[in-house]
Design an enzyme around this catalytic site. Structure first.
Site, PDB file in Angstrom:
ATOM      1  N   ASP A 208      71.181 -18.051  36.544  1.00 51.37           N
ATOM      2  CA  ASP A 208      71.212 -19.380  36.735  1.00 51.37           C
ATOM      3  C   ASP A 208      72.016 -20.029  37.841  1.00 51.37           C
ATOM      4  O   ASP A 208      73.210 -19.648  37.894  1.00 51.37           O
ATOM      5  CB  ASP A 208      71.539 -19.880  35.229  1.00 51.37           C
ATOM      6  CG  ASP A 208      71.079 -21.460  34.729  1.00 51.37           C
ATOM      7  OD1 ASP A 208      70.296 -21.812  35.498  1.00 51.37           O
ATOM      8  OD2 ASP A 208      72.032 -22.218  34.271  1.00 51.37           O
ATOM      9  N   HIS A 209      71.232 -20.989  38.563  1.00 51.11           N
ATOM     10  CA  HIS A 209      72.080 -21.706  39.519  1.00 51.11           C
ATOM     11  C   HIS A 209      72.815 -20.741  40.563  1.00 51.11           C
ATOM     12  O   HIS A 209      74.317 -20.891  40.842  1.00 51.11           O
ATOM     13  CB  HIS A 209      73.264 -22.549  39.033  1.00 51.11           C
ATOM     14  CG  HIS A 209      72.435 -23.778  38.405  1.00 51.11           C
ATOM     15  ND1 HIS A 209      71.719 -24.594  38.931  1.00 51.11           N
ATOM     16  CD2 HIS A 209      72.446 -23.746  37.053  1.00 51.11           C
ATOM     17  CE1 HIS A 209      71.295 -25.643  38.123  1.00 51.11           C
ATOM     18  NE2 HIS A 209      71.631 -24.981  36.811  1.00 51.11           N
TER      19      HIS A 209
ATOM     20  N   ASP B 149      69.722 -21.874  43.639  1.00 49.81           N
ATOM     21  CA  ASP B 149      70.244 -23.159  43.892  1.00 49.81           C
ATOM     22  C   ASP B 149      71.238 -23.485  44.887  1.00 49.81           C
ATOM     23  O   ASP B 149      72.533 -23.390  44.668  1.00 49.81           O
ATOM     24  CB  ASP B 149      70.634 -23.681  42.246  1.00 49.81           C
ATOM     25  CG  ASP B 149      70.989 -25.139  42.498  1.00 49.81           C
ATOM     26  OD1 ASP B 149      70.901 -25.793  43.531  1.00 49.81           O
ATOM     27  OD2 ASP B 149      71.816 -25.588  41.342  1.00 49.81           O
TER      28      ASP B 149
ATOM     29  N   GLU C  97      64.664 -26.003  43.029  1.00 47.49           N
ATOM     30  CA  GLU C  97      64.272 -27.355  42.987  1.00 47.49           C
ATOM     31  C   GLU C  97      64.825 -27.730  44.496  1.00 47.49           C
ATOM     32  O   GLU C  97      65.784 -27.456  45.070  1.00 47.49           O
ATOM     33  CB  GLU C  97      64.846 -28.110  41.810  1.00 47.49           C
ATOM     34  CG  GLU C  97      66.462 -28.171  42.089  1.00 47.49           C
ATOM     35  CD  GLU C  97      67.110 -26.960  41.285  1.00 47.49           C
ATOM     36  OE1 GLU C  97      66.820 -26.748  40.012  1.00 47.49           O
ATOM     37  OE2 GLU C  97      67.858 -26.304  42.002  1.00 47.49           O
TER      38      GLU C  97
ATOM     39  N   HIS D 248      72.666 -31.985  33.365  1.00 47.53           N
ATOM     40  CA  HIS D 248      73.874 -31.008  32.899  1.00 47.53           C
ATOM     41  C   HIS D 248      74.592 -31.843  32.112  1.00 47.53           C
ATOM     42  O   HIS D 248      75.289 -32.752  32.527  1.00 47.53           O
ATOM     43  CB  HIS D 248      74.279 -30.302  34.017  1.00 47.53           C
ATOM     44  CG  HIS D 248      73.211 -29.238  34.562  1.00 47.53           C
ATOM     45  ND1 HIS D 248      73.049 -29.204  35.891  1.00 47.53           N
ATOM     46  CD2 HIS D 248      72.436 -28.395  34.193  1.00 47.53           C
ATOM     47  CE1 HIS D 248      72.133 -28.297  36.505  1.00 47.53           C
ATOM     48  NE2 HIS D 248      71.933 -27.666  35.192  1.00 47.53           N
TER      49      HIS D 248
ATOM     50  N   GLY E 118      69.195 -29.444  28.945  1.00 47.08           N
ATOM     51  CA  GLY E 118      68.634 -29.944  27.666  1.00 47.08           C
ATOM     52  C   GLY E 118      69.545 -30.417  26.562  1.00 47.08           C
ATOM     53  O   GLY E 118      69.013 -30.812  25.657  1.00 47.08           O
TER      54      GLY E 118
ATOM     55  N   ASN F 159      66.729 -25.080  29.473  1.00 48.27           N
ATOM     56  CA  ASN F 159      68.185 -24.488  29.627  1.00 48.27           C
ATOM     57  C   ASN F 159      69.055 -25.295  28.526  1.00 48.27           C
ATOM     58  O   ASN F 159      68.924 -26.457  28.744  1.00 48.27           O
ATOM     59  CB  ASN F 159      68.524 -24.628  30.832  1.00 48.27           C
ATOM     60  CG  ASN F 159      67.973 -23.787  31.964  1.00 48.27           C
ATOM     61  OD1 ASN F 159      66.725 -23.134  31.870  1.00 48.27           O
ATOM     62  ND2 ASN F 159      68.574 -23.480  33.069  1.00 48.27           N
TER      63      ASN F 159
ATOM     64  N   ASN G 176      73.015 -25.150  27.155  1.00 52.69           N
ATOM     65  CA  ASN G 176      74.434 -24.677  27.328  1.00 52.69           C
ATOM     66  C   ASN G 176      75.411 -25.529  26.711  1.00 52.69           C
ATOM     67  O   ASN G 176      76.167 -25.052  25.829  1.00 52.69           O
ATOM     68  CB  ASN G 176      74.800 -24.749  28.916  1.00 52.69           C
ATOM     69  CG  ASN G 176      76.155 -24.071  29.147  1.00 52.69           C
ATOM     70  OD1 ASN G 176      76.737 -23.417  28.300  1.00 52.69           O
ATOM     71  ND2 ASN G 176      76.366 -23.569  30.310  1.00 52.69           N
TER      72      ASN G 176
HETATM   73 ZN   LIG Z   1      71.039 -25.934  35.166  1.00 47.76          ZN
END
Ligand SMILES: [Zn+2]
Length: 304
Positions: free
Chosen positions: A91-92, A113, A147, A197, A227, A247, A249
């Site tokens: 992720d990222h 990202d 993105e 986020h 999310g 996603n 977290n």
């Molecule tokens: Zn993210």
């Protein structure tokens, strides 16, 4: 034990096919952040209880802390032990080099990202880096996500309110999405439709009409980051429209910490924090994961 290239390719092929299936059948993979072994256990137990396919994900902080190969091994061992369908998402990932390391470690999903590491990255820099990762991912068939601009918030609990007018300026547009997907060849587009986020004092609102337009603009998969703190009905509608990865977290981190604090306060004589984590934190985080799985309509969809 490290996976062979052949096994990695089999895993990636399956992940790709399953994302297509998710879109056709209107459910989404929850991509749950793995902070430590306890959160991984929470996710695995939730996946097993709900018979749901899941992604676990690590970003650079966890990669530095745990190590790519250790994450792969931990996930593979638990996947085998519990008989669940589980994949790993990087992720990222902040650079092409970091993304390549994830591809080589056998991660099935790679999110590149560069704008997270450098908020001022130009469109051209972002496209060039993304294309380089898409090209390298052909080695294993890993799915690449990206993105076109910096995505707001941070995976934490925020006390400030959300300024929707400010955030709206960073929303995805169908035209930009189409151009970015065509320029880079990515598999998954991380949409910005009000998701952000972190966890905020007011619930998040998603622009589902915009999501419909994005869905129609390009043939790739669509993911939602940020999310946490989003009312469940938005997810239920978003997966009907065609989102196949969400996603999560902060919602897990929030419950982890508050449960641990309460557990420590309730058990002042207990010095095995690991025991408190196992007995009280893991089931609490598992409950969060299970509730998301239900919202994402992925319960009962596992094909281990
Ligand atoms: Zn993210």
């Amino acid at each position: 034990m490290p996976l062979t290239l052949r096994q990695i390719r089999i895993n990636c092929d399956k992940a790709r096919a399953r994302m297509e299936q998710a879109r056709a059948e209107h459910w989404a993979f929850g991509a749950f952040n793995l902070d430590d072994q306890a959160t991984l256990k929470s996710v695995v137990q939730a996946a097993a209880a709900q018979k749901a396919p899941v992604l676990v994900e690590v970003s650079q902080g966890e990669v530095d802390d745990i190590g790519l190969d250790n994450v792969r091994d931990l996930v593979d061992n638990l996947k085998f032990q519990y008989g669940v369908e589980m994949y790993i998402n990087l992720d990222h990932s902040p650079s092409v080099q970091a993304a390549i390391a994830g591809i080589e470690a056998g991660f099935e999903f790679i999110h590149i990202d560069v704008s997270q590491a450098n908020h001022d990255a130009t469109d051209e820099e972002i496209i060039t880096a993304t294309k380089a990762v898409v090209e390298y991912a052909q080695l294993t068939g890993a799915l690449v996500e990206s993105e076109p601009h910096y995505f707001g918030g941070s995976s934490n609990v925020h006390t400030e309110k959300i300024d929707y007018q400010e955030i709206r300026k960073t929303f995805s547009t169908p035209e930009h999405m189409k151009a970015f997907v065509e320029a880079t060849g990515i598999d998954t587009y991380a949409a910005a439709i009000g998701n952000l986020h972190g966890k905020y004092p007011v619930p998040k609102k998603l622009d589902l009409e915009l999501l419909q337009q994005l869905r129609a603009a390009a043939a790739c998969n669509i993911s939602l980051h940020g999310g946490s703190g989003t009312p469940g009905h938005y997810f239920r509608d978003a997966v009907k429209i065609g989102v196949t990865k969400v996603n999560i977290n902060s919602d897990m981190r929030y419950v982890y910490r508050t449960t641990l604090e309460k557990s420590m306060a309730d058990n002042p004589g207990e010095y095995s924090i690991a025991k408190l984590i196992n007995h009280e934190v893991v089931p609490a985080v598992q409950a969060v994961v299970e509730s998301k799985i239900v919202d994402f309509n992925s319960a009962g969809k596992a094909r281990p």
